[in-house]
Design a protein around this motif. Structure first.
Motif, PDB file in Angstrom:
ATOM      1  N   LEU A  38       0.831  -1.202   0.000  1.00  0.00           N
ATOM      2  CA  LEU A  38       0.000   0.000   0.000  1.00  0.00           C
ATOM      3  C   LEU A  38       0.867   1.254   0.000  1.00  0.00           C
ATOM      4  O   LEU A  38       0.627   2.192  -0.778  1.00  0.00           O
ATOM      5  N   HIS A  39       1.880   1.273   0.850  1.00  0.00           N
ATOM      6  CA  HIS A  39       2.747   2.445   0.925  1.00  0.00           C
ATOM      7  C   HIS A  39       3.508   2.648  -0.378  1.00  0.00           C
ATOM      8  O   HIS A  39       3.689   3.789  -0.832  1.00  0.00           O
ATOM      9  N   LYS A  40       3.923   1.565  -1.008  1.00  0.00           N
ATOM     10  CA  LYS A  40       4.623   1.667  -2.287  1.00  0.00           C
ATOM     11  C   LYS A  40       3.742   2.315  -3.340  1.00  0.00           C
ATOM     12  O   LYS A  40       4.200   3.166  -4.122  1.00  0.00           O
ATOM     13  N   GLN A  41       2.462   1.952  -3.367  1.00  0.00           N
ATOM     14  CA  GLN A  41       1.542   2.556  -4.323  1.00  0.00           C
ATOM     15  C   GLN A  41       1.315   4.029  -4.016  1.00  0.00           C
ATOM     16  O   GLN A  41       1.250   4.872  -4.922  1.00  0.00           O
ATOM     17  N   MET A  42       1.197   4.375  -2.737  1.00  0.00           N
ATOM     18  CA  MET A  42       1.010   5.779  -2.364  1.00  0.00           C
ATOM     19  C   MET A  42       2.236   6.608  -2.750  1.00  0.00           C
ATOM     20  O   MET A  42       2.117   7.763  -3.164  1.00  0.00           O
ATOM     21  N   PHE A 102     -15.991  16.032   5.588  1.00  0.00           N
ATOM     22  CA  PHE A 102     -14.710  15.373   5.301  1.00  0.00           C
ATOM     23  C   PHE A 102     -14.725  13.964   5.854  1.00  0.00           C
ATOM     24  O   PHE A 102     -15.309  13.693   6.906  1.00  0.00           O
ATOM     25  N   ASP A 103     -14.071  13.043   5.152  1.00  0.00           N
ATOM     26  CA  ASP A 103     -13.720  11.742   5.733  1.00  0.00           C
ATOM     27  C   ASP A 103     -12.496  11.213   5.005  1.00  0.00           C
ATOM     28  O   ASP A 103     -12.299  11.475   3.816  1.00  0.00           O
ATOM     29  N   GLY A 104     -11.666  10.521   5.727  1.00  0.00           N
ATOM     30  CA  GLY A 104     -10.438   9.980   5.147  1.00  0.00           C
ATOM     31  C   GLY A 104      -9.570   9.356   6.216  1.00  0.00           C
ATOM     32  O   GLY A 104      -9.760   9.579   7.415  1.00  0.00           O
ATOM     33  N   HIS A 105      -8.610   8.544   5.764  1.00  0.00           N
ATOM     34  CA  HIS A 105      -7.691   7.878   6.681  1.00  0.00           C
ATOM     35  C   HIS A 105      -6.375   8.649   6.720  1.00  0.00           C
ATOM     36  O   HIS A 105      -5.719   8.829   5.685  1.00  0.00           O
ATOM     37  N   LEU A 106      -5.998   9.124   7.878  1.00  0.00           N
ATOM     38  CA  LEU A 106      -4.713   9.791   8.057  1.00  0.00           C
ATOM     39  C   LEU A 106      -3.676   8.723   8.380  1.00  0.00           C
ATOM     40  O   LEU A 106      -3.882   7.900   9.290  1.00  0.00           O
ATOM     41  N   MET A 107      -2.569   8.701   7.643  1.00  0.00           N
ATOM     42  CA  MET A 107      -1.545   7.673   7.846  1.00  0.00           C
ATOM     43  C   MET A 107      -0.175   8.311   7.997  1.00  0.00           C
ATOM     44  O   MET A 107       0.227   9.139   7.174  1.00  0.00           O
ATOM     45  N   LEU A 108       0.530   7.932   9.039  1.00  0.00           N
ATOM     46  CA  LEU A 108       1.904   8.375   9.255  1.00  0.00           C
ATOM     47  C   LEU A 108       2.820   7.167   9.110  1.00  0.00           C
ATOM     48  O   LEU A 108       2.595   6.121   9.736  1.00  0.00           O
ATOM     49  N   VAL A 109       3.847   7.315   8.269  1.00  0.00           N
ATOM     50  CA  VAL A 109       4.775   6.219   7.985  1.00  0.00           C
ATOM     51  C   VAL A 109       6.201   6.700   8.213  1.00  0.00           C
ATOM     52  O   VAL A 109       6.604   7.748   7.699  1.00  0.00           O
ATOM     53  N   HIS A 110       6.960   5.941   8.973  1.00  0.00           N
ATOM     54  CA  HIS A 110       8.397   6.183   9.134  1.00  0.00           C
ATOM     55  C   HIS A 110       9.108   5.079   8.360  1.00  0.00           C
ATOM     56  O   HIS A 110       8.975   3.899   8.682  1.00  0.00           O
ATOM     57  N   GLU A 111       9.844   5.484   7.339  1.00  0.00           N
ATOM     58  CA  GLU A 111      10.435   4.529   6.416  1.00  0.00           C
ATOM     59  C   GLU A 111      11.956   4.645   6.393  1.00  0.00           C
ATOM     60  O   GLU A 111      12.511   5.748   6.381  1.00  0.00           O
ATOM     61  N   LEU A 113      15.209   3.921   4.161  1.00  0.00           N
ATOM     62  CA  LEU A 113      15.699   3.623   2.821  1.00  0.00           C
ATOM     63  C   LEU A 113      17.150   3.155   2.916  1.00  0.00           C
ATOM     64  O   LEU A 113      17.722   3.101   3.999  1.00  0.00           O
ATOM     65  N   ALA A 114      17.740   2.855   1.780  1.00  0.00           N
ATOM     66  CA  ALA A 114      19.108   2.337   1.783  1.00  0.00           C
ATOM     67  C   ALA A 114      20.093   3.335   2.364  1.00  0.00           C
ATOM     68  O   ALA A 114      21.035   2.956   3.080  1.00  0.00           O
ATOM     69  N   ASP A 115      19.893   4.623   2.053  1.00  0.00           N
ATOM     70  CA  ASP A 115      20.869   5.627   2.490  1.00  0.00           C
ATOM     71  C   ASP A 115      20.254   6.792   3.252  1.00  0.00           C
ATOM     72  O   ASP A 115      20.929   7.789   3.504  1.00  0.00           O
ATOM     73  N   SER A 116      18.986   6.692   3.628  1.00  0.00           N
ATOM     74  CA  SER A 116      18.347   7.796   4.342  1.00  0.00           C
ATOM     75  C   SER A 116      17.061   7.316   4.998  1.00  0.00           C
ATOM     76  O   SER A 116      16.642   6.169   4.800  1.00  0.00           O
ATOM     77  N   GLU A 117      16.459   8.201   5.773  1.00  0.00           N
ATOM     78  CA  GLU A 117      15.170   7.907   6.394  1.00  0.00           C
ATOM     79  C   GLU A 117      14.204   9.031   6.070  1.00  0.00           C
ATOM     80  O   GLU A 117      14.588  10.204   6.017  1.00  0.00           O
ATOM     81  N   VAL A 118      12.960   8.663   5.827  1.00  0.00           N
ATOM     82  CA  VAL A 118      11.928   9.638   5.492  1.00  0.00           C
ATOM     83  C   VAL A 118      10.666   9.313   6.274  1.00  0.00           C
ATOM     84  O   VAL A 118      10.493   8.207   6.787  1.00  0.00           O
ATOM     85  N   ALA A 119       9.790  10.289   6.349  1.00  0.00           N
ATOM     86  CA  ALA A 119       8.474  10.093   6.951  1.00  0.00           C
ATOM     87  C   ALA A 119       7.432  10.645   5.993  1.00  0.00           C
ATOM     88  O   ALA A 119       7.676  11.659   5.316  1.00  0.00           O
ATOM     89  N   TYR A 120       6.299   9.983   5.918  1.00  0.00           N
ATOM     90  CA  TYR A 120       5.185  10.421   5.090  1.00  0.00           C
ATOM     91  C   TYR A 120       3.962  10.608   5.968  1.00  0.00           C
ATOM     92  O   TYR A 120       3.658   9.752   6.805  1.00  0.00           O
ATOM     93  N   LEU A 121       3.272  11.712   5.747  1.00  0.00           N
ATOM     94  CA  LEU A 121       1.972  11.942   6.365  1.00  0.00           C
ATOM     95  C   LEU A 121       0.989  12.094   5.218  1.00  0.00           C
ATOM     96  O   LEU A 121       1.128  13.001   4.389  1.00  0.00           O
ATOM     97  N   ALA A 152      -0.768  15.114   1.070  1.00  0.00           N
ATOM     98  CA  ALA A 152       0.347  14.323   1.586  1.00  0.00           C
ATOM     99  C   ALA A 152       1.566  15.216   1.752  1.00  0.00           C
ATOM    100  O   ALA A 152       1.724  16.221   1.049  1.00  0.00           O
ATOM    101  N   VAL A 153       2.420  14.844   2.677  1.00  0.00           N
ATOM    102  CA  VAL A 153       3.689  15.554   2.851  1.00  0.00           C
ATOM    103  C   VAL A 153       4.775  14.529   3.131  1.00  0.00           C
ATOM    104  O   VAL A 153       4.555  13.531   3.820  1.00  0.00           O
ATOM    105  N   ARG A 154       5.945  14.748   2.513  1.00  0.00           N
ATOM    106  CA  ARG A 154       7.106  13.892   2.753  1.00  0.00           C
ATOM    107  C   ARG A 154       8.159  14.692   3.508  1.00  0.00           C
ATOM    108  O   ARG A 154       8.454  15.839   3.143  1.00  0.00           O
TER     109      ARG A 154
END
Length: 338
Positions: A38-42, A102-111, A113-121, A152-154
């Motif tokens: 799911l996260h890959k598609q987003m 309004f309706d929707g799913h808020l998702m926070l992801v801490h990911e 990567l090979a050389d860094s770290e990112v977060a997605y909201l 979304a924000v990265r």
């Protein structure tokens, strides 16, 4: 790609003026499987979105405390569960005052990567679908939309907190039509716009055009095409354009040539990074226009080869017509003659 932590919450505001409803899921560590898919598609949707904005966190922590909460989590001063409890609570408070449904799913992801770290909201939207239930009765249900992403924000965590951090570590997707909930999402994320994309697009185009004209005539078209190709590839990756990397791509034998030329002939940011709009950069390789019932588009390489412009008479002559266009014209003329 590996998700370190992920959590979602469904929020709804169906009666403006009344308290919003929020139901939070559990905080998950390394959920894997379907969550990774799911996260890959987003991420694909995020990277492909045009018109993204770039900036940093607001310094008003009283109004936008998310950055402070996130930093505490990254420094192990609070758990991911505690971070998201606070984040979801603020989202519910913001929606309480929302005057639009309004309706929707808020998702926070801490990911990681090979050389860094990112977060997605992200705000995940839903689509309606039909199914047959266990009694073979038709039933309507909601499913997660895998084709739409409008809020979304990265957060580039290393660029934000690292020693050699960037000034623009936030990338925002803010789709049209999101209305007040979209503005509230920006406030939740604490996003402050720090980049003039239109200005940086013009800077990029002017630098490439000047460099192409300064190159050997037979290589000018190649320079424009490679610059557009590089910009398009960066957009697909969701990354900005680093002038140093572009310079090496344009001329492998003299990798510093474009960088030195651009620094002398264009107002480049100190970071050496530009955020051009890839849609407008397409002007490097295509000439297009429409109006008065006419729409014309062709490769810039065809000018004075298959397309000729007469400035004095404001006339365009096209030779070597595409086969499909030629056949349409012939059929149309034959019908008119009959």
């Amino acid at each position: 790609m590996a998700i370190k932590h992920l959590r979602t919450a469904f929020a709804s505001q169906y009666q403006p003026g009344q308290p919003a409803r929020l139901v939070a899921g559990e905080a998950m560590q390394e959920p894997g499987g379907d969550y990774e898919a799911l996260h890959k598609q987003m991420k694909r949707l995020f990277n492909s979105k045009p018109g993204k904005k770039y900036g940093r966190f607001s310094e008003d922590l009283g109004e936008c405390p998310f950055s402070a909460w996130l930093k505490d989590y990254l420094e192990d001063k609070q758990s991911f569960s505690a971070l998201t409890d606070r984040l979801f609570g603020q989202w519910q408070e913001l929606l309480n005052a929302c005057q639009e449904e309004f309706d929707g799913h808020l998702m926070l992801v801490h990911e990681a990567l090979a050389d860094s770290e990112v977060a997605y909201l992200l705000v995940l939207e839903t689509d309606s679908a039909m199914r047959f239930d266990g009694s073979e009765r038709l039933d309507a249900t909601d499913i997660i939309s895998l084709s739409r992403l409008n809020l979304a924000v990265r957060i580039e965590l290393d660029d934000w907190l690292g020693e050699n951090g960037s000034d623009n570590y936030l990338t925002l997707v803010h789709g049209r039509g999101t209305g007040e909930p979209g503005d509230l999402f920006i406030r939740l994320a604490g996003f402050t716009n720090n980049v003039d994309v239109e200005k940086e697009t013009l800077t990029f185009l002017d630098a490439v055009e000047a460099f192409a004209k300064n190159s050997e005539p037979e290589k000018a078209g190649e320079v424009r095409a490679k610059a557009y190709e590089f910009c398009k590839d960066q957009h697909a990756l969701g990354e900005p354009v680093e002038i140093e990397a572009l310079s090496g791509y344009l001329d492998e034998n003299q990798p510093e040539r474009f960088k030195e030329f651009a620094s002398q002939n264009a107002e480049l940011p100190e970071s050496g990074v530009l955020h051009p709009d890839h849609r407008k950069v397409k002007k490097l390789v295509r000439i297009a226009g429409s109006g008065g019932g006419m729409s014309v588009s062709f490769s810039s390489d065809l000018v004075n080869q298959a397309v000729y412009y007469d400035r004095d008479n404001d006339a365009l002559t096209i030779t070597r017509l595409p086969k499909a266009l030629r056949e349409q014209l012939q059929r149309y003329l034959e019908t008119r003659e009959e």
